[in-house]
Design a protein around this motif. Structure first.
Motif, PDB file in Angstrom:
ATOM      1  N   ALA A  80     -23.953  -2.324  92.518  1.00 57.52           N
ATOM      2  CA  ALA A  80     -24.294  -0.911  92.368  1.00 57.52           C
ATOM      3  C   ALA A  80     -23.164  -0.204  91.628  1.00 57.52           C
ATOM      4  CB  ALA A  80     -24.503  -0.253  93.729  1.00 57.52           C
ATOM      5  N   LYS A  81     -23.519   0.497  90.568  1.00 54.44           N
ATOM      6  CA  LYS A  81     -22.561   1.323  89.827  1.00 54.44           C
ATOM      7  C   LYS A  81     -23.286   2.558  89.337  1.00 54.44           C
ATOM      8  CE  LYS A  81     -19.313  -2.128  88.241  1.00 54.44           C
ATOM      9  NZ  LYS A  81     -18.680  -2.805  87.137  1.00 54.44           N
ATOM     10  N   HIS A  82     -22.670   3.699  89.549  1.00 48.01           N
ATOM     11  CA  HIS A  82     -23.214   4.974  89.085  1.00 48.01           C
ATOM     12  C   HIS A  82     -24.639   5.193  89.591  1.00 48.01           C
ATOM     13  CE1 HIS A  82     -19.677   4.936  86.599  1.00 48.01           C
ATOM     14  NE2 HIS A  82     -20.086   3.851  85.976  1.00 48.01           N
ATOM     15  N   GLY A  83     -24.907   4.798  90.830  1.00 42.98           N
ATOM     16  CA  GLY A  83     -26.217   5.010  91.422  1.00 42.98           C
ATOM     17  C   GLY A  83     -27.300   4.061  90.947  1.00 42.98           C
ATOM     18  N   ARG A 107     -29.568   5.769  98.932  1.00 45.80           N
ATOM     19  CA  ARG A 107     -30.363   6.901  99.417  1.00 45.80           C
ATOM     20  C   ARG A 107     -29.692   7.539 100.635  1.00 45.80           C
ATOM     21  NH1 ARG A 107     -33.381   8.181 103.295  1.00 45.80           N
ATOM     22  NH2 ARG A 107     -33.493   6.121 104.229  1.00 45.80           N
ATOM     23  N   THR A 108     -29.200   6.714 101.554  1.00 46.56           N
ATOM     24  CA  THR A 108     -28.533   7.220 102.751  1.00 46.56           C
ATOM     25  C   THR A 108     -27.290   8.017 102.377  1.00 46.56           C
ATOM     26  OG1 THR A 108     -29.371   5.382 104.059  1.00 46.56           O
ATOM     27  CG2 THR A 108     -27.469   6.548 104.942  1.00 46.56           C
ATOM     28  N   THR A 109     -26.532   7.533 101.414  1.00 47.70           N
ATOM     29  CA  THR A 109     -25.333   8.244 100.969  1.00 47.70           C
ATOM     30  C   THR A 109     -25.705   9.602 100.388  1.00 47.70           C
ATOM     31  OG1 THR A 109     -24.195   6.170 100.535  1.00 47.70           O
ATOM     32  CG2 THR A 109     -23.315   8.129  99.462  1.00 47.70           C
ATOM     33  N   HIS A 110     -26.775   9.654  99.591  1.00 48.69           N
ATOM     34  CA  HIS A 110     -27.216  10.932  99.022  1.00 48.69           C
ATOM     35  C   HIS A 110     -27.684  11.880 100.120  1.00 48.69           C
ATOM     36  CE1 HIS A 110     -26.680   9.890  94.875  1.00 48.69           C
ATOM     37  NE2 HIS A 110     -27.412   8.797  95.003  1.00 48.69           N
ATOM     38  N   GLU A 111     -28.401  11.365 101.122  1.00 47.64           N
ATOM     39  CA  GLU A 111     -28.845  12.204 102.235  1.00 47.64           C
ATOM     40  C   GLU A 111     -27.653  12.772 102.990  1.00 47.64           C
ATOM     41  OE1 GLU A 111     -31.460   9.886 104.669  1.00 47.64           O
ATOM     42  OE2 GLU A 111     -33.106  10.009 103.229  1.00 47.64           O
ATOM     43  N   LEU A 112     -26.640  11.942 103.212  1.00 48.99           N
ATOM     44  CA  LEU A 112     -25.450  12.420 103.912  1.00 48.99           C
ATOM     45  C   LEU A 112     -24.715  13.480 103.099  1.00 48.99           C
ATOM     46  CD1 LEU A 112     -24.085   9.120 105.458  1.00 48.99           C
ATOM     47  CD2 LEU A 112     -24.956  11.101 106.682  1.00 48.99           C
ATOM     48  N   THR A 113     -24.720  13.336 101.788  1.00 44.88           N
ATOM     49  CA  THR A 113     -24.087  14.338 100.936  1.00 44.88           C
ATOM     50  C   THR A 113     -24.816  15.674 101.069  1.00 44.88           C
ATOM     51  OG1 THR A 113     -23.347  12.630  99.407  1.00 44.88           O
ATOM     52  CG2 THR A 113     -23.405  14.894  98.569  1.00 44.88           C
ATOM     53  N   LEU A 119     -19.232   0.953 102.196  1.00 51.00           N
ATOM     54  CA  LEU A 119     -20.219  -0.060 101.798  1.00 51.00           C
ATOM     55  C   LEU A 119     -20.474  -0.013 100.300  1.00 51.00           C
ATOM     56  CD1 LEU A 119     -22.791   0.217 104.706  1.00 51.00           C
ATOM     57  CD2 LEU A 119     -21.266  -1.693 104.240  1.00 51.00           C
ATOM     58  N   ILE A 120     -20.682   1.198  99.763  1.00 45.96           N
ATOM     59  CA  ILE A 120     -20.945   1.340  98.331  1.00 45.96           C
ATOM     60  C   ILE A 120     -19.715   0.916  97.532  1.00 45.96           C
ATOM     61  CG2 ILE A 120     -21.473   2.968  96.483  1.00 45.96           C
ATOM     62  CD1 ILE A 120     -23.856   2.268  98.322  1.00 45.96           C
ATOM     63  N   GLY A 121     -18.529   1.273  98.004  1.00 46.30           N
ATOM     64  CA  GLY A 121     -17.302   0.883  97.314  1.00 46.30           C
ATOM     65  C   GLY A 121     -17.143  -0.618  97.237  1.00 46.30           C
ATOM     66  N   GLU A 122     -17.540  -1.307  98.307  1.00 44.74           N
ATOM     67  CA  GLU A 122     -17.449  -2.760  98.295  1.00 44.74           C
ATOM     68  C   GLU A 122     -18.400  -3.354  97.271  1.00 44.74           C
ATOM     69  OE1 GLU A 122     -18.186  -4.063 102.292  1.00 44.74           O
ATOM     70  OE2 GLU A 122     -16.407  -3.054 103.067  1.00 44.74           O
TER      71      GLU A 122
END
Length: 178
Positions: free
Chosen positions: A18-21, A115-121, A172-175
């Motif tokens: 995953a990069k840039h969404g 999607r979860t990261t965007h919801e948390l944002t 998680l996304i960073g990994e």
């Protein structure tokens, strides 16, 4: 997909990037997972009978330097989910069927994490707005100040929960991006 095991999550991190969404994989990963030679996977991609538009959107040719061949650039492809699915639909056998299913799960897992990261944002932005309203009301008068004390405690607990969930998703996304 919250019922994934830690082992499946770790495996999915190796399957998709995953990069840039955006979520994608590479021809090298496809070759490794299907037990094929990479040059055969490259040939399969180049011989796909898809439209030029589809190929342009879903198969990006890339090069990396090889330490094994005197720095000669080695060709590989970056594939979108759609490109990968189109490619492997031509692969056959039990192993191919198992990996097709695994890749679908992997892409869906990564999309869910994003999607979860965007919801948390969005949750974090809503929290910041409510916090600002609470502070503003607390400075108006005595009743507002008393209400602010009560809200401040509840909001600080909510802020800690947001921070913990967001940090987990970012880790998680960073990994995956690394």
């Amino acid at each position: 997909m919250s019922n994934l095991t830690k082992a499946q999550e770790a495996q999915f991190r190796e399957l998709v990037i995953a990069k840039h969404g955006e979520v994608f994989t590479t021809s090298r990963q496809v070759a490794e997972l299907f037990g094929k030679r990479h040059d055969n996977v490259l040939a399969a991609i180049e011989n796909l009978e898809c439209s030029d538009e589809f190929a342009e959107l879903n198969f990006k040719v890339c090069f990396e330097n090889s330490g094994l061949q005197n720095g000669k650039p080695l060709k590989y492809y970056s594939l979108t989910k759609d490109g990968m699915v189109f490619l492997v639909m031509g692969f056959t056998g039990k192993q191919a069927a198992q990996f097709k299913e695994l890749y679908i799960l992997a892409f869906n897992w990564m999309a869910e994490k994003i999607r979860t990261t965007h919801e948390l944002t969005h949750w974090q932005h809503d929290f910041a707005r409510r916090e600002a309203v609470s502070v503003a009301k607390g400075t108006e008068h005595g009743q507002g100040l008393a209400r602010r004390r009560i809200e401040k405690h509840a909001l600080s607990q909510e802020q800690a929960a947001i921070h913990a969930k967001l940090q987990l998703c970012l880790n998680l996304i960073g990994e995956e991006a690394a």
